[in-house]
Design a protein around this motif. Sequence first.
Motif, PDB file in Angstrom:
ATOM      1  N   LEU A 147     -15.331   2.094   7.521  1.00 17.43           N
ATOM      2  CA  LEU A 147     -15.708   2.300   6.123  1.00 17.43           C
ATOM      3  C   LEU A 147     -15.683   3.773   5.717  1.00 17.43           C
ATOM      4  CD1 LEU A 147     -16.563   1.130   3.418  1.00 17.43           C
ATOM      5  CD2 LEU A 147     -18.929   1.162   4.236  1.00 17.43           C
TER       6      LEU A 147
ATOM      7  N   THR B 135     -12.107   4.806   5.269  1.00 14.80           N
ATOM      8  CA  THR B 135     -11.533   4.156   4.087  1.00 14.80           C
ATOM      9  C   THR B 135     -11.977   4.873   2.815  1.00 14.80           C
ATOM     10  OG1 THR B 135     -11.482   2.034   5.235  1.00 14.80           O
ATOM     11  CG2 THR B 135     -11.343   1.969   2.840  1.00 14.80           C
TER      12      THR B 135
ATOM     13  N   LYS C  81       0.822  -1.216   0.000  1.00 14.93           N
ATOM     14  CA  LYS C  81       0.000   0.000   0.000  1.00 14.93           C
ATOM     15  C   LYS C  81       0.858   1.270   0.000  1.00 14.93           C
ATOM     16  CE  LYS C  81      -3.979  -2.044   2.420  1.00 14.93           C
ATOM     17  NZ  LYS C  81      -5.114  -1.793   1.541  1.00 14.93           N
TER      18      LYS C  81
ATOM     19  N   GLY D 158      -8.057   0.166   4.383  1.00 19.28           N
ATOM     20  CA  GLY D 158      -8.731  -0.980   3.802  1.00 19.28           C
ATOM     21  C   GLY D 158      -8.055  -2.290   4.129  1.00 19.28           C
TER      22      GLY D 158
END
Length: 197
Positions: free
Chosen positions: A135, A138, A33, A155
């Motif tokens: 969420l 993210t 990432k 995530g």
Amino acid sequence: KDVIAQIPLGVSYAQATSLVFGGLTALSFLRDKLKLRSGERLLVIGAGGAVGSAAVQLGKVMGAHVVGVCSASKAADVKALGAVEVIDYQSTDWRKTPGRYDVILDNVGDSDFAFAKVRPKLSPGGRLGLVVADLPATLQSLWISMFNRQKVFAGPIAPSTSDLEYLLSLCREQRLDPLISQIFPFEKIVEAHRVVD
């Protein structure tokens, strides 16, 4: 089809078990990432935890200049794992310390997703990784990354057998040593969870 690997000689069951969550999460964030590169400055928030302690060591293996944020009680351990510098969050706010970082890995939700407060600590092309993100955070990370040179990543991770084998090999070579504070027998799993909580 699950991620599974044989424990090599010289690696204990406790070490191998500890690598699964902390090691795989740290590796996925730093390598995949955040694309950590040799010579970059890495700040690990929550450096005394499972993911953070693995991130400190993996950052060192990857050639980064690692700074850890943790409690004073864990400072010596984090330094021994490879942090060049340790910031005690109980006495010092890392956001007010001098210097900037190419990569910040937040393992505890300390950024509180106030990107405006973290942004000054990131280099112009810096990347922030949110290991603890719901969420909305993210989704917000995607939005911020679309319109800024500085990026935010959150995530789930996608671990692989080869990743686990790599971590086990680092452990066998004594380049990665999971930070284990206590070991409980299975029948005391409730007590173990209470300690973690």
